[in-house]
Design a protein around this motif. Sequence first.
Motif, PDB file in Angstrom:
ATOM      1  N   ARG A 127     -51.081 -12.890  47.226  1.00 33.15           N
ATOM      2  CA  ARG A 127     -49.935 -12.416  46.454  1.00 33.15           C
ATOM      3  C   ARG A 127     -48.711 -12.226  47.362  1.00 33.15           C
ATOM      4  N   ASN A 128     -48.910 -11.605  48.516  1.00 35.64           N
ATOM      5  CA  ASN A 128     -47.813 -11.380  49.462  1.00 35.64           C
ATOM      6  C   ASN A 128     -47.271 -12.689  50.015  1.00 35.64           C
ATOM      7  N   GLY A 138     -47.215 -15.540  48.530  1.00 40.23           N
ATOM      8  CA  GLY A 138     -46.437 -16.138  47.465  1.00 40.23           C
ATOM      9  C   GLY A 138     -45.059 -15.517  47.318  1.00 40.23           C
ATOM     10  N   LYS A 139     -44.919 -14.283  47.774  1.00 40.78           N
ATOM     11  CA  LYS A 139     -43.625 -13.594  47.729  1.00 40.78           C
ATOM     12  C   LYS A 139     -42.834 -13.796  49.031  1.00 40.78           C
ATOM     13  N   GLY A 140     -43.371 -14.630  49.941  1.00 42.83           N
ATOM     14  CA  GLY A 140     -42.642 -14.926  51.169  1.00 42.83           C
ATOM     15  C   GLY A 140     -43.021 -14.083  52.365  1.00 42.83           C
ATOM     16  N   SER A 141     -44.135 -13.374  52.307  1.00 41.19           N
ATOM     17  CA  SER A 141     -44.568 -12.527  53.413  1.00 41.19           C
ATOM     18  C   SER A 141     -45.893 -13.053  53.988  1.00 41.19           C
ATOM     19  N   SER A 184     -47.085 -19.126  52.007  1.00 38.12           N
ATOM     20  CA  SER A 184     -46.810 -19.650  50.668  1.00 38.12           C
ATOM     21  C   SER A 184     -46.930 -21.168  50.681  1.00 38.12           C
TER      22      SER A 184
END
Length: 62
Positions: A18-19, A21-24, A40
Amino acid sequence: MKTMASSKARDQLCALIRNAGKGSPTTITKRGRPVAMVVSIEDALRLYPDEFPQHLKLNIPK
């Protein structure tokens, strides 16, 4: 960038995905040495554009 031991990463894989996918991104370590990274798909496509099937490239939301 976050770093995490492989044993902990295994228990938190959903959160790592999840992180990412958010750029982290997260670096995964084994015995203190970096061995892998969760990034990602956008970052992976940028880093390795020839390694992905064309259908993956077409379905990435911008």
